[in-house]
Motif scaffolding. Structure first.
Motif, PDB file in Angstrom:
ATOM      1  N   ASN A  71     -85.497 -25.149 -83.145  1.00 13.56           N
ATOM      2  CA  ASN A  71     -84.287 -25.956 -82.947  1.00 13.56           C
ATOM      3  C   ASN A  71     -83.289 -25.742 -84.078  1.00 13.56           C
ATOM      4  N   GLU A  72     -83.788 -25.648 -85.307  1.00 13.60           N
ATOM      5  CA  GLU A  72     -82.895 -25.427 -86.454  1.00 13.60           C
ATOM      6  C   GLU A  72     -82.175 -24.086 -86.326  1.00 13.60           C
ATOM      7  N   MET A  73     -82.916 -23.059 -85.924  1.00 10.25           N
ATOM      8  CA  MET A  73     -82.307 -21.737 -85.761  1.00 10.25           C
ATOM      9  C   MET A  73     -81.259 -21.766 -84.648  1.00 10.25           C
ATOM     10  N   ALA A  74     -81.590 -22.424 -83.543  1.00 11.65           N
ATOM     11  CA  ALA A  74     -80.652 -22.509 -82.432  1.00 11.65           C
ATOM     12  C   ALA A  74     -79.383 -23.258 -82.841  1.00 11.65           C
ATOM     13  N   ASP A  75     -79.555 -24.383 -83.547  1.00  8.31           N
ATOM     14  CA  ASP A  75     -78.400 -25.178 -83.970  1.00  8.31           C
ATOM     15  C   ASP A  75     -77.495 -24.396 -84.915  1.00  8.31           C
ATOM     16  N   LYS A  76     -78.110 -23.582 -85.761  1.00  9.06           N
ATOM     17  CA  LYS A  76     -77.314 -22.802 -86.704  1.00  9.06           C
ATOM     18  C   LYS A  76     -76.450 -21.774 -85.955  1.00  9.06           C
ATOM     19  N   ILE A  77     -77.032 -21.141 -84.955  1.00 11.42           N
ATOM     20  CA  ILE A  77     -76.275 -20.158 -84.157  1.00 11.42           C
ATOM     21  C   ILE A  77     -75.175 -20.861 -83.363  1.00 11.42           C
ATOM     22  N   LEU A  78     -75.529 -21.989 -82.756  1.00 12.68           N
ATOM     23  CA  LEU A  78     -74.556 -22.721 -81.938  1.00 12.68           C
ATOM     24  C   LEU A  78     -73.377 -23.196 -82.771  1.00 12.68           C
ATOM     25  N   ALA A  79     -73.645 -23.531 -84.016  1.00 13.34           N
ATOM     26  CA  ALA A  79     -72.560 -23.974 -84.896  1.00 13.34           C
ATOM     27  C   ALA A  79     -71.517 -22.881 -85.090  1.00 13.34           C
ATOM     28  N   ASP A  80     -71.942 -21.645 -84.993  1.00 13.18           N
ATOM     29  CA  ASP A  80     -71.026 -20.516 -85.192  1.00 13.18           C
ATOM     30  C   ASP A  80     -70.290 -20.116 -83.909  1.00 13.18           C
ATOM     31  N   ILE A  81     -70.866 -20.418 -82.748  1.00 11.42           N
ATOM     32  CA  ILE A  81     -70.272 -19.896 -81.507  1.00 11.42           C
ATOM     33  C   ILE A  81     -69.651 -20.979 -80.623  1.00 11.42           C
ATOM     34  N   ILE A  82     -69.914 -22.243 -80.898  1.00 13.62           N
ATOM     35  CA  ILE A  82     -69.380 -23.337 -80.077  1.00 13.62           C
ATOM     36  C   ILE A  82     -68.256 -24.034 -80.837  1.00 13.62           C
ATOM     37  N   THR A  83     -67.149 -24.226 -80.152  1.00 13.85           N
ATOM     38  CA  THR A  83     -66.005 -24.906 -80.770  1.00 13.85           C
ATOM     39  C   THR A  83     -65.676 -26.171 -79.993  1.00 13.85           C
ATOM     40  N   ASP A  84     -64.967 -27.076 -80.664  1.00 14.70           N
ATOM     41  CA  ASP A  84     -64.586 -28.346 -80.026  1.00 14.70           C
ATOM     42  C   ASP A  84     -63.727 -28.085 -78.788  1.00 14.70           C
ATOM     43  N   GLY A  85     -63.935 -28.882 -77.794  1.00 11.07           N
ATOM     44  CA  GLY A  85     -63.114 -28.788 -76.597  1.00 11.07           C
ATOM     45  C   GLY A  85     -63.634 -27.831 -75.543  1.00 11.07           C
ATOM     46  N   MET A  86     -64.707 -27.118 -75.857  1.00  3.43           N
ATOM     47  CA  MET A  86     -65.272 -26.202 -74.864  1.00  3.43           C
ATOM     48  C   MET A  86     -65.893 -26.977 -73.702  1.00  3.43           C
ATOM     49  N   THR A  87     -65.707 -26.485 -72.487  1.00  6.74           N
ATOM     50  CA  THR A  87     -66.422 -27.040 -71.344  1.00  6.74           C
ATOM     51  C   THR A  87     -67.864 -26.530 -71.380  1.00  6.74           C
ATOM     52  N   GLN A  88     -68.706 -27.141 -70.552  1.00  9.00           N
ATOM     53  CA  GLN A  88     -70.086 -26.658 -70.511  1.00  9.00           C
ATOM     54  C   GLN A  88     -70.164 -25.211 -70.017  1.00  9.00           C
TER      55      GLN A  88
END
Length: 410
Positions: free
Chosen positions: A267-284
């Protein structure tokens, strides 16, 4: 009385003379038993004594000194011995002429030649498959030919026997001047888990401007798949003209032990990657695309990864950036779960090989989501069911699945 005696003597003389003439003629007739010359074609007959006789004589035979070979051209002086009625045994001289007037029968190894200027020039003998003739034959080109320059011409091959009979065979020849080496595409750096097997030629293509099937060799002698490190791998392509192309890439061998694949670390690894590729306002849907792109672009395909559980597979995908379709699917699954995007695994009906991908639902129903770059470069993201079936049917059932096991797919 005297006249009668003279008449009787005259009759007797005439009778004696007639008998002598008759006997002489009979002798001459019997003596004319053997032809003075006999002609035969070499190799066409065994040539027994009967062929030399003008009339039947069962006693006729060749003398012990007479010998010949009807397969070898030449002139043979022979003696025939025969027993004649009244006159007994008599010798007859004759000559056997063994002639060779037939040209050799020749067949070639091929109907035409296509070769490159860099190839060794063929010899005339190499182009002849078989020869039938009673004598030894020579094989040569009718004239010198230049096989080192580009062009089209007919080659004439002359096959001659020892009697001077010739057969000439013609064969079209095309000489191609090819100095362009093949082109190798698809060569990328590889990352392999320690101990894994890998198909080095997977996704590698070789093309050539003349040769439809250039060869491809892989020099992996420097790679030790059991020891971590970075190694050199060379691809070598050769076309029919002998032109060679080489491309070199790196092979990184990483540890295969996944002892830290816990729920927390994954989960920590996934969250770290998501922090880099997901931005505010994105739809699902946009978030799902970001995860899809990360998996496609960051995990190098490696066959036979041998990992099925979600934590180990996701760990391998996010930490080592290497794995098969299962690793890619489960890495995306973990990230989608962390984002709260509804998803489920879907499995191909196994034939020669299996395949796994995902279905996702971002509020519009289920769609196909396969974070694997297909062999032809296709990306299957948010596909309708009809589109996936059309693709699968056109590509040897890559995504053939059992619809009864899954919910309705858009």
């Amino acid at each position: 009385m005297k006249k009668k005696i003279l008449l009787a003597l005259a009759v007797l003389m005439i009778t004696i003379i007639a008998a002598c003439v008759g006997l002489y003629l009979y002798y001459e007739e019997q003596s004319d038993l053997v032809y003075k010359e006999v002609f035969v074609e070499a190799g066409t007959s065994e040539c027994d004594v009967s062929e030399f006789l003008k009339k039947d004589n069962s006693s006729a035979k060749f003398s012990d000194e007479s010998s010949f070979d009807s397969r070898v051209p030449g002139d043979y002086k022979l003696t025939i011995i025969a027993t004649l009625p009244i006159f007994g045994e008599k010798s007859f001289d004759t000559v056997l002429h063994v002639q060779d007037t037939t040209a050799p029968e020749v067949s070639l190894t091929k109907d035409s030649i296509e070769m490159y200027t860099t190839a060794p020039a063929p010899t005339a003998a190499e182009l002849v498959e078989s020869i039938f003739d009673v004598t030894n034959c020579t094989i040569d080109f009718k004239e010198p030919y230049d096989f080192s320059s580009e062009g089209n011409f007919d080659i004439e091959i002359v096959v001659a026997d020892t009697s001077g009979n010739e057969t000439i065979k013609s064969i079209p020849c095309k000489v191609i001047d090819d100095v362009t080496p093949p082109e190798i595409t698809g060569v990328e750096p590889l990352t392999i888990a320690q101990g894994d097997t890998v198909s080095y030629k997977k996704n590698i293509e070789v093309t050539d401007d003349h040769d439809d099937e250039p060869t491809l060799e892989v020099d992996s002698s420097a790679v030790n798949v059991d020891k971590r490190g970075t190694y050199s791998l060379t691809y070598i392509a050769t076309d029919a003209a002998g032109n060679v192309a080489k491309k070199t890439t790196s092979v990184k061998i990483v540890s295969a032990k996944i002892t830290e694949a816990t729920q927390e670390t994954v989960n920590e690894m996934a969250d770290k990657i998501l922090a880099d590729i997901i931005t505010d306002g994105m739809t699902q849907l946009q978030q799902a695309r970001a995860v899809f792109d990360w998996v496609v672009n960051n995990i190098t395909y490696s066959e036979t990864a041998g990992i099925d559980d979600v934590l180990s597979a996701a760990y391998k995908g996010m930490y080592y950036h290497v794995g098969d379709c299962t690793v890619k699917q489960k890495t995306a699954e973990v990230m989608l779960n962390r984002l709260g995007i509804k998803n489920m695994e879907i499995e191909k009906i196994r034939d020669t090989r299996g395949h796994y991908w995902l279905l996702i639902d971002v509020g519009e129903g289920w769609y196909h989501y396969d974070p694997n770059l297909q062999l032809d470069g296709t990306l299957i993201f948010y596909w309708h069911d009809a589109d996936l079936w059309a693709y699968s049917n056109a590509h040897k059932n890559t995504h053939n699945y059992d619809p009864s096991k899954y919910p309705t797919i858009q």
